[in-house]
Enzyme design. Structure first.
Site, PDB file in Angstrom:
ATOM      1  NE  ARG A 125      87.748  33.351   0.374  1.00 45.83           N
ATOM      2  CZ  ARG A 125      86.597  33.119  -0.227  1.00 45.83           C
ATOM      3  NH1 ARG A 125      86.332  31.876  -0.646  1.00 45.83           N
ATOM      4  NH2 ARG A 125      85.720  34.084  -0.440  1.00 45.83           N
ATOM      5  CE1 TYR A 126      87.923  35.046   4.109  1.00 47.29           C
ATOM      6  CE2 TYR A 126      85.796  34.173   3.407  1.00 47.29           C
ATOM      7  CZ  TYR A 126      86.838  35.065   3.240  1.00 47.29           C
ATOM      8  OH  TYR A 126      86.812  35.966   2.221  1.00 47.29           O
ATOM      9  CB  ILE A 127      86.429  27.681   8.894  1.00 47.62           C
ATOM     10  CG1 ILE A 127      86.217  26.835   7.629  1.00 47.62           C
ATOM     11  CG2 ILE A 127      85.306  28.683   9.069  1.00 47.62           C
ATOM     12  CD1 ILE A 127      84.906  26.071   7.616  1.00 47.62           C
TER      13      ILE A 127
END
Length: 870
Positions: A125-127
């Site tokens: 979800r962060y990349i």
């Protein structure tokens, strides 16, 4: 009632032991085979057509679905991929990270982990990610893609993607299935393109792996990536200073964390000695290994290769899926098939484009005919659709002879859809220009199809030009010299001996200390009874009573010579012999006497460099013996095999033997060669002969950086890449050098002698612009100066300079004399002036009596000597 229940219970218990046989043949035959086939085809092994495993193919297809030129959250891509891949999100995310870390098909944003340190990527979800420009160029073309229904039948997914590049070889791939596995190593992007071009041109090619972690690799046994091959990979280790080593590149398959752990483990086991390790790795690898003072950096480098993950072995296994079956194939054949497949895809692409252009040309021609000849007016009186079609068809007939295909009803329908506005603004010239342009494009495509191989070569050349920058080879190709672990292991264990009782071992701390050893050493032992044995280091080992010599055994050691006098039997004659021990069977007793009962060793010495002492033999007074004492020089005795009987000393009893005079070596100076292939010294005759070396002789080494040193030659030595001179050092022979002084911006000449043996010294200035031009160890070197042409002046003729006459010998730190004030274009080293070398002549070599027998003439006649230690 209770009794009846108990009886029933007893009866039931008696019936239970009856066996029930369940046959599981069908399970193994059908269910397990189905499972194995699924794992092989749908999970672990890539397809030869596009180089993708199913999950990778579905990820790329999903990314194409979502592609709008911007980055997408990986979590979003993973969720979209689950429409095609019937498995969990974790497996999809891991597979996507692996593709992204290879930096070829996916542009990444955020923390995608680090292949150098082993750090994991951030949560999906962060990349973010998007298809790279290269991926869009070579992976996708829906017009030539074969489609199939997804697992739930709701969507279409590609059977194989039309990859027009040897992607599998560029990325590599591995997987473990049921009953088989695959391990295809990554190869260099540019080299793969060059090899594809060579294949198209009918030339032979060779491709070797190239690893993203760089390092050094030996591909001598690569075996084209097939089963049975082996690749040895090493980290790049250099010496930062005399007490510090620096690791700057990793072997493939390791990380900085695993590498440091292996070094610490080897240190704990005592294989190597390390003071401290610093990990400064960021974008580049930098691991500093601090050594205790007095420890050899060269030996430590070899020890790191021998006992840690700094060297590892990779076994490739080329297995791919073709026609739903596993295929074992080498990387050369993989590249051929990939290149041929690319040519076929290019052909399909051209044929589709040709068809599209011909259709465009056909309709553009029809449109021009329709409007230019005002055929649209023929339909004004028609009231039915068939009548309209027939009217247009009839109006076209006189003008369509030059068309390449017949006019269909569909073509006529398209003509009726032309808007009035377009008809009113129709420009005949522009229409003709469009038709001409289409004809040029059609001709160009037909030319490409007629010259398909040239077109494919141009395609690969374009890929190399557009995407090859920054993708040069990272892994250095080199042939490795095997590291002898016994020569580089740290001897951290103490060896003891109980001579009378006949025990040796590391636990006998109350007994006599012999020396330091390691747990991988072999020990050679001799006893008074004339018995010899080689055994492994252990806590306590019984050899035989009366031990007279204990030492670490060196396999293939031809320079350690044993001198021995023994009595044959209880009262027999005495014999003298000299021998070497090069290879034996471990834990086997060898009798060095004639084997008669009561035989004993009367004198024994072990000489590491073949020394031959002089001894005095004293006999017991018996009968009419007149000569009771005389001297024997061991240099008069031939070196033979250990099983030889020896020469007769006397048939009378010997009272005692005394050492009269220590001897000098009876062996010739040791010849040393330099093998440029592995960059190592050796005594086996490989490479270029450096010279013959005695114990005190040194090796002269000069580097391009202006560093000079003298060292004792050892086979464990490592050499810098910029070494330009390596030869036997003659102490009174001057070194001549011409260098550019960066501070003064002038060329200087200097001649000097080495002032301090064994010390590394700089003989040019340390200014960053200073540069060593030429260096010579000749007695009378000659140099040629090529002058630069100055504006408005004629170029000066080349000048030859006798460096011996130009400057006297000065100190190594002296600046030297200025060579010239004129601008210099180039300085060349010429052939020296012939001169009889005034160097000191060494004493004549002592004659070696029968030394050749150590190499085999005497030894080979002994059956026992043919056995080997391992």
């Amino acid at each position: 009632m209770a009794e009846d229940e108990n009886d029933d219970l007893i009866n039931n218990q008696e019936e239970e032991p009856q066996e029930t046989i369940t046959r599981v043949t069908g399970m193994y035959k059908d269910w397990f085979l189905d499972y194995a086939s699924y794992v092989i085809l749908e999970r672990a092994v890539p397809a030869i057509e596009d180089g993708f495993k199913p999950v990778q193919r579905r990820i790329m297809h999903s990314m194409k679905d979502l592609d709008d030129g911007r980055y997408n959250k990986v979590a979003n891509i993973v969720g979209h991929t689950m429409q095609y891949h019937p498995h969990g999100d974790a497996s999809i995310a891991d597979a996507m990270v692996q593709i992204g870390q290879k930096d070829l098909l996916i542009d990444t944003q955020g923390n995608w982990g680090n292949i150098l340190t082993g750090d994991r990527a951030a949560a999906s979800r962060y990349i973010e990610a998007r298809i790279s420009k290269f991926g869009l160029d070579v992976v996708f073309n829906p017009k030539i893609t074969e489609w199939q229904a997804s697992y739930d039948g709701r969507r279409k997914e590609p059977v194989n993607l039309p990859v027009m590049f040897p992607l599998l070889l560029a990325q590599g791939g591995e997987g473990i299935a049921v009953g088989l596995s695959t391990k295809i190593l990554p190869h260099n992007f540019i080299e793969l393109i060059d090899a594809s071009i060579k294949h198209l041109q009918g030339k032979r090619f060779t491709i070797l792996p190239d690893f993203p972690t760089a390092g050094i690799a030996d591909f001598s046994n690569y075996n084209d990536g097939l089963r049975g091959g082996k690749v040895r990979v090493r980290s790049k280790i250099s010496q930062l200073d005399k007490n510090t080593l620096v690791i700057t590149e990793l072997p493939f398959g390791t990380t900085t964390s695993s590498l440091i752990d292996s070094i610490l483990k080897a240190n704990d086991k005592g294989k190597i000695k390390v003071k401290k390790i610093e990990d400064n790795t960021a974008a580049e690898v930098e691991i500093l290994v601090h050594l205790p003072s007095g420890l050899s950096p060269d030996k430590t480098i070899d020890a790191l290769y021998a006992f840690t993950s700094c060297e590892s072995s990779i076994s490739p296994l080329g297995c791919v899926i073709e026609d739903n079956k596993p295929l074992f194939v080498g990387v050369t054949e993989m590249l051929r098939r990939s290149t041929d497949n690319t040519v076929d895809l290019l052909k399909q692409e051209l044929e589709i484009r040709l068809g599209e252009f011909e259709e465009q040309w056909h309709f553009a021609s029809l449109e021009r005919i329709f409007i230019e000849n005002r055929i649209y007016r023929d339909i004004e009186e028609e009231e039915t659709w068939p009548g309209v079609i027939n009217a247009i068809d009839k109006g076209l007939q006189p003008h369509i002879k030059h068309l390449k295909r017949a006019v269909t009803e569909e073509d006529i329908t398209r003509l009726t859809e032309i808007r009035i506005k377009r008809i009113s603004k129709f420009d005949i010239d522009k229409a003709q220009q469009k038709i001409d342009a289409l004809e040029d494009q059609i001709a160009e495509i037909k030319h490409h199809l007629a010259n398909l191989i040239d077109y494919a070569v141009a395609y690969f050349t374009r890929l190399k030009k557009e995407y090859g920058e920054g993708r040069e080879r990272k892994t250095e190709i080199r042939v490795f010299d095997d590291v002898d672990a016994t020569k580089v292991v740290i001897r951290n264990t103490k060896l003891y001996v109980n001579r009378e009782e006949g025990f040796i071992g590391t636990s006998l701390r109350r007994d006599e200390y012999v020396g330091d050893c390691s747990d991988i050493d072999d020990i050679i032992v001799f006893t008074k009874a004339g018995i010899m044995m080689v055994t492994k280091v252990d806590t306590k080992t019984f050899i035989g009573k009366g031990i007279i010599h204990v030492a670490i055994f060196k396999k293939k050691d031809k320079r350690t010579i044993y001198n021995m006098i023994y009595r044959d039997g209880k009262s027999g004659p005495s014999y003298i012999k000299r021998f070497a021990v090069t290879a034996v069977t471990r834990d086997r007793e060898y009798d060095l006497t004639n084997g008669n009962k009561g035989s004993a060793s009367l004198y024994f010495s072990a000489n590491p460099n073949g020394e031959a002492e002089v001894i005095s033999v004293l006999l017991r007074q018996a009968g009419s013996i007149k000569k009771l004492k005389w001297d024997i020089d061991f240099s008069d005795i031939l070196i033979k095999g250990r099983a030889s009987k020896g020469n007769l000393v006397t048939k009378y009893p010997i009272k005692r033997i005394e050492l009269k005079e220590k001897g000098v070596s009876t062996l010739k100076p040791r010849k040393i060669w330099f093998d440029d292939t592995v960059q190592r010294l050796n005594v086996d005759g490989r490479g270029e002969l450096i010279g013959e070396f005695r114990g005190e002789d040194k090796l002269l080494i000069i580097n391009q950086s202006g560093v000079i040193k003298t060292v004792t030659p050892e086979v464990t030595m490592h050499f810098d890449d910029d070494m330009i001179v390596m030869e036997k050092w003659v102490p009174n022979k001057p070194i001549s050098a011409v260098y550019f002084n960066g501070e003064k911006e002038m060329y200087y000449v200097k001649r000097f002698l080495i002032e301090q043996e064994g010390k590394e010294e700089h003989f040019i200035s340390d200014h960053p612009n200073s540069l060593l031009e030429i260096v010579s160890t000749d007695w009378k070197p000659m140099a040629e100066i090529v002058f630069a042409k100055e504006r408005g002046k004629d170029r000066k003729d080349n000048l030859e300079v006798n460096l011996e006459e130009f400057i006297a010998i000065k100190g190594i730190s002296a600046l030297g004399n200025q060579l010239t004030k004129d601008k210099v274009n180039q300085i060349n080293l010429l052939d020296p002036i012939p001169v009889e070398s005034p160097e000191e002549v060494n004493a004549e070599d002592i004659e070696v009596n029968g030394e050749e027998t150590v190499d085999g003439s005497e030894e080979a006649s002994d059956d026992e000597s043919q056995t080997t230690l391992f």
